[in-house]
Scaffold this motif. Sequence first.
Motif, PDB file in Angstrom:
ATOM      1  N   PHE A  58      -5.762 -21.318  36.391  1.00 21.30           N
ATOM      2  CA  PHE A  58      -5.271 -19.992  35.996  1.00 21.30           C
ATOM      3  C   PHE A  58      -4.099 -19.521  36.835  1.00 21.30           C
ATOM      4  O   PHE A  58      -3.415 -18.566  36.458  1.00 21.30           O
ATOM      5  CB  PHE A  58      -6.413 -18.970  36.097  1.00 21.30           C
ATOM      6  CG  PHE A  58      -7.211 -19.099  37.364  1.00 21.30           C
ATOM      7  CD1 PHE A  58      -6.788 -18.535  38.542  1.00 21.30           C
ATOM      8  CD2 PHE A  58      -8.390 -19.830  37.357  1.00 21.30           C
ATOM      9  CE1 PHE A  58      -7.521 -18.683  39.715  1.00 21.30           C
ATOM     10  CE2 PHE A  58      -9.148 -19.973  38.526  1.00 21.30           C
ATOM     11  CZ  PHE A  58      -8.701 -19.397  39.708  1.00 21.30           C
ATOM     12  N   SER A  59      -3.821 -20.171  37.976  1.00 22.23           N
ATOM     13  CA  SER A  59      -2.729 -19.728  38.847  1.00 22.23           C
ATOM     14  C   SER A  59      -1.543 -20.688  38.851  1.00 22.23           C
ATOM     15  O   SER A  59      -0.569 -20.455  39.570  1.00 22.23           O
ATOM     16  CB  SER A  59      -3.238 -19.567  40.290  1.00 22.23           C
ATOM     17  OG  SER A  59      -3.394 -20.832  40.920  1.00 22.23           O
ATOM     18  N   GLY A  87      -5.735 -24.299  28.830  1.00 19.99           N
ATOM     19  CA  GLY A  87      -6.245 -22.977  28.489  1.00 19.99           C
ATOM     20  C   GLY A  87      -5.130 -21.967  28.359  1.00 19.99           C
ATOM     21  O   GLY A  87      -3.956 -22.315  28.316  1.00 19.99           O
ATOM     22  N   GLY A  88      -5.513 -20.686  28.317  1.00 24.11           N
ATOM     23  CA  GLY A  88      -4.557 -19.614  28.123  1.00 24.11           C
ATOM     24  C   GLY A  88      -4.362 -19.318  26.642  1.00 24.11           C
ATOM     25  O   GLY A  88      -5.177 -19.710  25.801  1.00 24.11           O
ATOM     26  N   PRO A  89      -3.276 -18.633  26.271  1.00 26.64           N
ATOM     27  CA  PRO A  89      -2.999 -18.350  24.860  1.00 26.64           C
ATOM     28  C   PRO A  89      -2.990 -19.643  24.041  1.00 26.64           C
ATOM     29  O   PRO A  89      -2.654 -20.708  24.555  1.00 26.64           O
ATOM     30  CB  PRO A  89      -1.613 -17.700  24.909  1.00 26.64           C
ATOM     31  CG  PRO A  89      -1.493 -17.147  26.284  1.00 26.64           C
ATOM     32  CD  PRO A  89      -2.246 -18.089  27.169  1.00 26.64           C
ATOM     33  N   HIS A 113      -9.722 -18.749  26.466  1.00 23.84           N
ATOM     34  CA  HIS A 113      -8.397 -18.212  26.192  1.00 23.84           C
ATOM     35  C   HIS A 113      -8.138 -16.980  27.057  1.00 23.84           C
ATOM     36  O   HIS A 113      -9.044 -16.478  27.744  1.00 23.84           O
ATOM     37  CB  HIS A 113      -8.277 -17.845  24.708  1.00 23.84           C
ATOM     38  CG  HIS A 113      -9.254 -16.795  24.277  1.00 23.84           C
ATOM     39  ND1 HIS A 113     -10.560 -17.087  23.957  1.00 23.84           N
ATOM     40  CD2 HIS A 113      -9.130 -15.451  24.149  1.00 23.84           C
ATOM     41  CE1 HIS A 113     -11.192 -15.967  23.642  1.00 23.84           C
ATOM     42  NE2 HIS A 113     -10.346 -14.960  23.745  1.00 23.84           N
ATOM     43  N   TYR A 114      -6.941 -16.477  26.984  1.00 27.99           N
ATOM     44  CA  TYR A 114      -6.521 -15.398  27.867  1.00 27.99           C
ATOM     45  C   TYR A 114      -6.954 -14.015  27.387  1.00 27.99           C
ATOM     46  O   TYR A 114      -6.626 -13.611  26.273  1.00 27.99           O
ATOM     47  CB  TYR A 114      -4.999 -15.423  28.025  1.00 27.99           C
ATOM     48  CG  TYR A 114      -4.456 -14.295  28.859  1.00 27.99           C
ATOM     49  CD1 TYR A 114      -4.692 -14.268  30.228  1.00 27.99           C
ATOM     50  CD2 TYR A 114      -3.752 -13.252  28.290  1.00 27.99           C
ATOM     51  CE1 TYR A 114      -4.212 -13.239  31.006  1.00 27.99           C
ATOM     52  CE2 TYR A 114      -3.260 -12.218  29.056  1.00 27.99           C
ATOM     53  CZ  TYR A 114      -3.497 -12.209  30.415  1.00 27.99           C
ATOM     54  OH  TYR A 114      -3.033 -11.175  31.181  1.00 27.99           O
ATOM     55  N   LEU A 115      -7.681 -13.300  28.226  1.00 28.73           N
ATOM     56  CA  LEU A 115      -7.942 -11.858  28.169  1.00 28.73           C
ATOM     57  C   LEU A 115      -8.692 -11.333  26.949  1.00 28.73           C
ATOM     58  O   LEU A 115      -9.824 -10.890  27.066  1.00 28.73           O
ATOM     59  CB  LEU A 115      -6.624 -11.073  28.312  1.00 28.73           C
ATOM     60  CG  LEU A 115      -6.766  -9.541  28.428  1.00 28.73           C
ATOM     61  CD1 LEU A 115      -7.601  -9.164  29.638  1.00 28.73           C
ATOM     62  CD2 LEU A 115      -5.420  -8.860  28.475  1.00 28.73           C
ATOM     63  N   THR A 116      -8.098 -11.404  25.773  1.00 30.83           N
ATOM     64  CA  THR A 116      -8.594 -10.602  24.669  1.00 30.83           C
ATOM     65  C   THR A 116      -9.903 -11.119  24.081  1.00 30.83           C
ATOM     66  O   THR A 116     -10.166 -12.319  24.080  1.00 30.83           O
ATOM     67  CB  THR A 116      -7.537 -10.519  23.540  1.00 30.83           C
ATOM     68  OG1 THR A 116      -7.965  -9.582  22.562  1.00 30.83           O
ATOM     69  CG2 THR A 116      -7.332 -11.870  22.875  1.00 30.83           C
ATOM     70  N   HIS A 126      -8.685 -20.973  17.429  1.00 33.06           N
ATOM     71  CA  HIS A 126      -8.143 -21.310  18.749  1.00 33.06           C
ATOM     72  C   HIS A 126      -8.497 -22.742  19.130  1.00 33.06           C
ATOM     73  O   HIS A 126      -7.624 -23.551  19.473  1.00 33.06           O
ATOM     74  CB  HIS A 126      -8.696 -20.322  19.777  1.00 33.06           C
ATOM     75  CG  HIS A 126      -8.380 -20.667  21.199  1.00 33.06           C
ATOM     76  ND1 HIS A 126      -7.126 -20.517  21.733  1.00 33.06           N
ATOM     77  CD2 HIS A 126      -9.166 -21.169  22.191  1.00 33.06           C
ATOM     78  CE1 HIS A 126      -7.138 -20.896  23.001  1.00 33.06           C
ATOM     79  NE2 HIS A 126      -8.361 -21.296  23.298  1.00 33.06           N
TER      80      HIS A 126
END
Length: 303
Positions: A58-59, A87-89, A113-116, A126
């Motif tokens: 993630f970083s 991962g991520g969007p 996935h990211y955030l939402t 996804h």
Amino acid sequence: MQPNDLKKILSSGLLSFPVTDFDAEGNFRKSTYIERLEWLAPYGASALFAAGGTGEFFSLEPSEYTDIIKTAVDTCAGKVPILAGVGGPTRVAAAYAREAERVGADGLLLLPHYLTEASQDGLIAHVEQVCKATRLGVVVYNRANCRLTPDSLAKLADRCPNLIGFKDGVGDIELMVSIWRRMGDRFSYLGGLPTAEVYAAAYKALGTPVYSSAVFNFMPKLAMDFYHAVASDNHAEQNRMLDEFFLPYLEIRNRKAGYAVSIVKAGARLVGHDAGPVRAPLTDLTAEECDMLDKLIRKQGAQ
């Protein structure tokens, strides 16, 4: 590696996620990352996951990601399979999947996935888009804002032949049993709760004997000993190691959010394989907490 070959590998043995080495300024440090992989590879893990959660995926920046995955692939070639975290969007995750395949990874772990928040239909879309971006075998990580139902996994299994694994980081026993009964041997099943040793015997009883060990990063012998105790149903040895190491370890890990990674990096430094600091938003252990961890490590003897 063909997806079904990877599935067979992931159906037995212990898995682990090497930490990612950073220097004092927080930049990727390739030289000690190579040394770390060379140290861990002979201990007998079935596969290693580069740039996973414990590897602070993630970083990472995209250019670092390529260097990390290629370094892991080149270092471990012929020794142990490398799965890359993605991962991520959705489009970003698909791009990482293509890049990991390009540099020679053996498979992928699809992180949340990211955030939402998302509906089951959205989660299916996804995972499907990422799977269709690559020929590699994919393991989906059920955790945080990506919680797939048995119905969703059944649809994905039909649409994505290269989706070969399901890793559980939720700990919902009813859900896990439902998925296992519904999907049977379509997937390999991995235990993925933080500090998985505490849950290993229970997950084995659910039909999930394989799990990933973060402790393997700095106590590889202990991690393998515990895995063998679980595999052989040696409850006395499991309980001894839980009482002597893992439960006191959890008391330190649970002091702050994010310490599931920080404590592993602290352990690596204490055993002479310093991986540098964690990156923000994580924070490193305090000096007092490092002393507590050091005492626990020393009691277990040389690794």
